[in-house]
Scaffold this active site. Structure first.
Site, PDB file in Angstrom:
ATOM      1  CE1 TYR A  78      37.997  42.651  35.897  1.00  0.00           C
ATOM      2  CE2 TYR A  78      36.015  41.774  34.230  1.00  0.00           C
ATOM      3  CZ  TYR A  78      36.836  42.651  34.881  1.00  0.00           C
ATOM      4  OH  TYR A  78      36.292  44.065  34.612  1.00  0.00           O
ATOM      5  CB  CYS A  79      41.216  40.398  39.402  1.00  0.00           C
ATOM      6  SG  CYS A  79      42.455  40.889  40.296  1.00  0.00           S
ATOM      7  N   PRO A  80      39.538  37.677  41.291  1.00  0.00           N
ATOM      8  CG  PRO A  80      38.882  35.471  41.716  1.00  0.00           C
ATOM      9  CD  PRO A  80      39.635  36.569  40.637  1.00  0.00           C
TER      10      PRO A  80
END
Length: 282
Positions: free
Chosen positions: A148-150
């Site tokens: 997540y949130c790469p």
């Protein structure tokens, strides 16, 4: 590395620890605190600062997240998992905060010496390597697909992401912020965000490409090391590292002279969050 040494070694810094005192408060208060410090540090009215902060069971959404076609359903999933959701005042996508996630903000000024974006990220990468010497040579910074949130400065060991870094720049001040999954299960946190996106999209195609979350690519520092590491242990290590590197570390929370500016930024982030979330409820 030389820039890192120059920034920290034998300098006077401020340390503001909210890893315990801020747990019950809204994460919006931390964003306001960092904005306030950004301005004061940027103008040279406060020492460069490291702030540690923890908030309980909150999913912090990014601007794009609140534009999901079924964002209301997505937020309901977050609530069903026992978390609240807010929208932050900077870029990026959804991240999970809870008692096992330590956030660190490093706030510096570029009033006299410009610090480019990459240098800002590198400061935090080196700080984390110093913080965890046991795995320092194994920590890599590159985008972990499926997390997540790469981002380009995801921190991982053996392909398992345990941290993500962001930056906020305001009035010559720079806040480099990191979330460190210290305790618990990284994959369980990722599964929460996977469920959020699945409900928020509900099969619809969108112009913006949201990440397809693969929980198995995320882990905590404890899981990576194979030993129990706690948030409070890590905060102590932060303080020891500061005392080792810096000539003087001032333990300093919010000062009376800073209250008005803090309230200005808090009001701004709260109003913005309310405005964003009101759109998701329609």
């Amino acid at each position: 590395m030389s820039g890192f040494t120059e920034l920290f070694m034998n300098k006077e810094w401020r340390f503001w620890d909210q890893s315990m005192s801020g747990r019950a408060s809204s994460a919006l208060e931390s964003f306001a605190a960092d904005d306030m410090l950004c301005e004061l540090v940027g103008k040279g009215e406060s020492l460069p600062t490291i702030r540690t902060w923890v908030h309980e069971k909150t999913v912090v959404l990014g601007i794009q997240d609140h534009r999901l076609p079924h964002i209301g359903a997505g937020r309901k999933v977050i609530e069903e998992h026992g978390y609240q959701s807010i929208v932050r005042n900077s870029g990026g996508l959804a991240v999970v905060l809870d008692g096992g996630v330590l956030n660190i903000s490093i706030l510096v000024s570029e009033q006299h010496n410009a610090i480019d974006i990459h240098a800002g990220y590198d400061i935090m990468v080196e700080f984390v390597r110093h913080l965890f010497p046991q795995i320092a040579d194994r920590i890599e910074a590159y985008e972990i697909v499926g997390s997540y949130c790469p981002g380009s400065y995801d921190l991982s060991v053996d392909g398992k992401k345990f941290a993500g870094i962001s930056q906020r720049r305001l009035r010559h001040g720079i806040a480099v912020q990191i979330y460190l999954c210290i305790e618990g299960s990284g994959s369980e946190r990722a599964a929460l965000i996977r469920d959020f996106y699945e409900s928020g999209l509900d099969g619809e195609e969108t112009k913006f490409v949201y990440p397809v979350i693969m929980p198995e690519v995320m882990a905590s520092v404890s899981e990576i090391m194979g030993v129990s590491v706690t948030v409070q242990d890590t905060v102590i290590h932060v303080q020891r590292l500061m005392n080792h590197m810096m000539s003087n570390v001032r333990m300093q929370s919010l000062q009376p002279t800073e209250t008005d500016l803090y309230m200005f930024y808090l009001t701004r982030v709260v109003e913005r969050n309310q405005k964003m979330l009101a759109k998701t409820d329609k």
